[in-house]
Scaffold this motif. Structure first.
Motif, PDB file in Angstrom:
ATOM      1  N   VAL A  51       0.761  -1.070   0.135  1.00 34.34           N
ATOM      2  CA  VAL A  51       0.235  -0.053  -0.074  1.00 34.34           C
ATOM      3  C   VAL A  51       0.845   1.287  -0.290  1.00 34.34           C
ATOM      4  CG1 VAL A  51      -2.137  -1.018   1.189  1.00 34.34           C
ATOM      5  CG2 VAL A  51      -0.215   0.000   2.574  1.00 34.34           C
ATOM      6  N   THR A  52       0.187   2.386  -0.409  1.00 30.41           N
ATOM      7  CA  THR A  52       0.972   3.468  -0.324  1.00 30.41           C
ATOM      8  C   THR A  52       0.436   4.431   0.613  1.00 30.41           C
ATOM      9  OG1 THR A  52       1.138   3.542  -3.026  1.00 30.41           O
ATOM     10  CG2 THR A  52       1.660   5.557  -1.878  1.00 30.41           C
ATOM     11  N   LEU A  53       1.417   5.118   1.188  1.00 27.00           N
ATOM     12  CA  LEU A  53       0.690   6.014   2.440  1.00 27.00           C
ATOM     13  C   LEU A  53       1.163   7.315   1.973  1.00 27.00           C
ATOM     14  CD1 LEU A  53       2.140   4.434   5.582  1.00 27.00           C
ATOM     15  CD2 LEU A  53      -0.141   4.054   4.619  1.00 27.00           C
ATOM     16  N   GLU A  54       0.093   8.403   1.831  1.00 24.82           N
ATOM     17  CA  GLU A  54       0.309   9.736   1.845  1.00 24.82           C
ATOM     18  C   GLU A  54       0.038  10.604   2.863  1.00 24.82           C
ATOM     19  OE1 GLU A  54      -2.014  12.488  -1.331  1.00 24.82           O
ATOM     20  OE2 GLU A  54      -0.628  10.905  -2.406  1.00 24.82           O
ATOM     21  N   CYS A  55       0.528  11.821   2.982  1.00 26.19           N
ATOM     22  CA  CYS A  55       0.766  13.032   3.710  1.00 26.19           C
ATOM     23  C   CYS A  55      -0.585  13.581   3.934  1.00 26.19           C
ATOM     24  CB  CYS A  55       1.652  14.034   3.767  1.00 26.19           C
ATOM     25  SG  CYS A  55       1.442  15.186   5.305  1.00 26.19           S
ATOM     26  N   THR A  56      -1.500  13.788   4.840  1.00 26.25           N
ATOM     27  CA  THR A  56      -2.806  14.293   4.777  1.00 26.25           C
ATOM     28  C   THR A  56      -2.590  15.848   4.837  1.00 26.25           C
ATOM     29  OG1 THR A  56      -3.141  13.723   7.272  1.00 26.25           O
ATOM     30  CG2 THR A  56      -3.992  12.260   5.879  1.00 26.25           C
ATOM     31  N   ASN A  87       7.730  14.060   7.170  1.00 32.85           N
ATOM     32  CA  ASN A  87       7.451  14.612   5.995  1.00 32.85           C
ATOM     33  C   ASN A  87       8.486  15.557   5.720  1.00 32.85           C
ATOM     34  OD1 ASN A  87       6.642  16.214   3.776  1.00 32.85           O
ATOM     35  ND2 ASN A  87       4.533  16.312   4.428  1.00 32.85           N
ATOM     36  N   PRO A  88       9.502  14.967   4.971  1.00 33.66           N
ATOM     37  CA  PRO A  88      10.684  15.980   4.628  1.00 33.66           C
ATOM     38  C   PRO A  88      10.463  17.410   4.275  1.00 33.66           C
ATOM     39  CG  PRO A  88      10.622  14.392   3.042  1.00 33.66           C
ATOM     40  CD  PRO A  88       9.456  13.931   3.908  1.00 33.66           C
ATOM     41  N   ASN A  89       9.170  17.633   3.614  1.00 31.27           N
ATOM     42  CA  ASN A  89       8.779  18.917   2.888  1.00 31.27           C
ATOM     43  C   ASN A  89       8.523  19.726   4.022  1.00 31.27           C
ATOM     44  OD1 ASN A  89       9.475  18.078   0.255  1.00 31.27           O
ATOM     45  ND2 ASN A  89       7.292  17.196   0.200  1.00 31.27           N
ATOM     46  N   LEU A  90       7.717  19.252   4.890  1.00 29.93           N
ATOM     47  CA  LEU A  90       7.219  20.339   6.150  1.00 29.93           C
ATOM     48  C   LEU A  90       8.027  20.195   7.265  1.00 29.93           C
ATOM     49  CD1 LEU A  90       3.375  19.215   6.104  1.00 29.93           C
ATOM     50  CD2 LEU A  90       4.355  21.046   5.289  1.00 29.93           C
ATOM     51  N   GLN A  91       9.010  19.256   7.309  1.00 33.33           N
ATOM     52  CA  GLN A  91      10.010  19.132   8.297  1.00 33.33           C
ATOM     53  C   GLN A  91       9.565  18.656   9.749  1.00 33.33           C
ATOM     54  OE1 GLN A  91      12.649  22.212   8.119  1.00 33.33           O
ATOM     55  NE2 GLN A  91      13.827  21.664   6.281  1.00 33.33           N
ATOM     56  N   LYS A  92       8.324  17.751   9.702  1.00 32.71           N
ATOM     57  CA  LYS A  92       7.711  17.206  10.986  1.00 32.71           C
ATOM     58  C   LYS A  92       7.172  16.118  10.626  1.00 32.71           C
ATOM     59  CE  LYS A  92       3.463  20.148  10.347  1.00 32.71           C
ATOM     60  NZ  LYS A  92       2.797  21.019  11.171  1.00 32.71           N
ATOM     61  N   TYR A  93       6.642  15.387  11.878  1.00 31.98           N
ATOM     62  CA  TYR A  93       5.965  14.146  11.548  1.00 31.98           C
ATOM     63  C   TYR A  93       4.531  14.301  11.394  1.00 31.98           C
ATOM     64  CZ  TYR A  93       9.959  11.473  13.073  1.00 31.98           C
ATOM     65  OH  TYR A  93      11.108  10.782  13.208  1.00 31.98           O
ATOM     66  N   THR A  94       3.940  13.844  10.464  1.00 35.16           N
ATOM     67  CA  THR A  94       2.484  14.071  10.291  1.00 35.16           C
ATOM     68  C   THR A  94       1.914  12.699  10.046  1.00 35.16           C
ATOM     69  OG1 THR A  94       2.966  14.378   7.756  1.00 35.16           O
ATOM     70  CG2 THR A  94       2.921  16.281   9.341  1.00 35.16           C
ATOM     71  N   VAL A  95       0.382  12.671   9.871  1.00 36.47           N
ATOM     72  CA  VAL A  95      -0.373  11.467   9.545  1.00 36.47           C
ATOM     73  C   VAL A  95      -0.390  11.348   8.309  1.00 36.47           C
ATOM     74  CG1 VAL A  95      -2.883  10.695   9.870  1.00 36.47           C
ATOM     75  CG2 VAL A  95      -1.736  12.169  11.683  1.00 36.47           C
ATOM     76  N   HIS A  96      -0.147   9.988   7.972  1.00 39.54           N
ATOM     77  CA  HIS A  96      -0.156   9.548   6.599  1.00 39.54           C
ATOM     78  C   HIS A  96      -1.121   8.545   6.335  1.00 39.54           C
ATOM     79  CE1 HIS A  96       3.916  11.588   6.506  1.00 39.54           C
ATOM     80  NE2 HIS A  96       4.143  11.210   5.205  1.00 39.54           N
ATOM     81  N   ARG A  97      -1.886   8.884   5.629  1.00 37.25           N
ATOM     82  CA  ARG A  97      -3.196   7.752   5.111  1.00 37.25           C
ATOM     83  C   ARG A  97      -2.968   6.984   3.910  1.00 37.25           C
ATOM     84  NH1 ARG A  97      -7.429  11.285   6.431  1.00 37.25           N
ATOM     85  NH2 ARG A  97      -7.129  10.815   8.474  1.00 37.25           N
ATOM     86  N   GLU A  98      -3.692   5.607   3.956  1.00 31.19           N
ATOM     87  CA  GLU A  98      -3.316   4.999   2.685  1.00 31.19           C
ATOM     88  C   GLU A  98      -4.206   5.484   1.477  1.00 31.19           C
ATOM     89  OE1 GLU A  98      -4.913   0.506   1.648  1.00 31.19           O
ATOM     90  OE2 GLU A  98      -4.856   0.860   3.571  1.00 31.19           O
ATOM     91  N   VAL A  99      -3.548   5.418   0.434  1.00 33.37           N
ATOM     92  CA  VAL A  99      -4.466   5.801  -0.719  1.00 33.37           C
ATOM     93  C   VAL A  99      -4.470   4.750  -1.663  1.00 33.37           C
ATOM     94  CG1 VAL A  99      -3.477   8.267  -0.757  1.00 33.37           C
ATOM     95  CG2 VAL A  99      -2.067   6.621  -1.985  1.00 33.37           C
ATOM     96  N   LYS A 100      -5.519   4.713  -2.387  1.00 31.65           N
ATOM     97  CA  LYS A 100      -5.692   3.623  -3.622  1.00 31.65           C
ATOM     98  C   LYS A 100      -5.010   3.903  -4.834  1.00 31.65           C
ATOM     99  CE  LYS A 100      -9.324   0.980  -2.031  1.00 31.65           C
ATOM    100  NZ  LYS A 100      -9.877  -0.325  -2.469  1.00 31.65           N
TER     101      LYS A 100
END
Length: 100
Positions: A51-56, A87-100
């Motif tokens: 699965v792929t996880l993407e930053c929300t 998330n290296p773009n925001l430089q912090k830990y964020t919630v990543h959710r599964e995408v289809k």
């Protein structure tokens, strides 16, 4: 004395001088038409899927989202996977959710 031993041995052992005829069967000719066919069934779908996880958060802002690939067990977690990742773009830990 050795000659007498050799003669006695030669009489009892066919490899040391007795002439014996052996009949040897010929090897079968290789055939191109006799292949063994093996029928296999289709592979079953595995329990673990990729699965792929993407930053929300970056999706809401419109910035470039960070994506991670991981595996999940289809039986244990049928719902969408949600993990905290960096998330290296925001430089912090964020919630990543599964995408289809």
């Amino acid at each position: 004395m050795q000659a007498s031993i050799m003669k006695a041995g030669a009489l009892s052992n066919p490899l040391l001088g007795n002439r014996m005829s052996y009949r040897v069967a010929a090897a079968p000719a290789p055939s191109t038409t006799s292949f063994r066919s093996v029928v296999t069934m289709a592979k079953k779908k595995g329990v673990r899927i990729i699965v792929t996880l993407e930053c929300t958060e970056s999706r809401g802002i419109g910035a470039t989202p960070s994506r991670y690939c991981t595996q999940k067990n289809r039986r244990n977690t049928p719902e969408r996977l949600e993990l905290k990742k960096y998330n290296p773009n925001l430089q912090k830990y964020t919630v990543h959710r599964e995408v289809k």
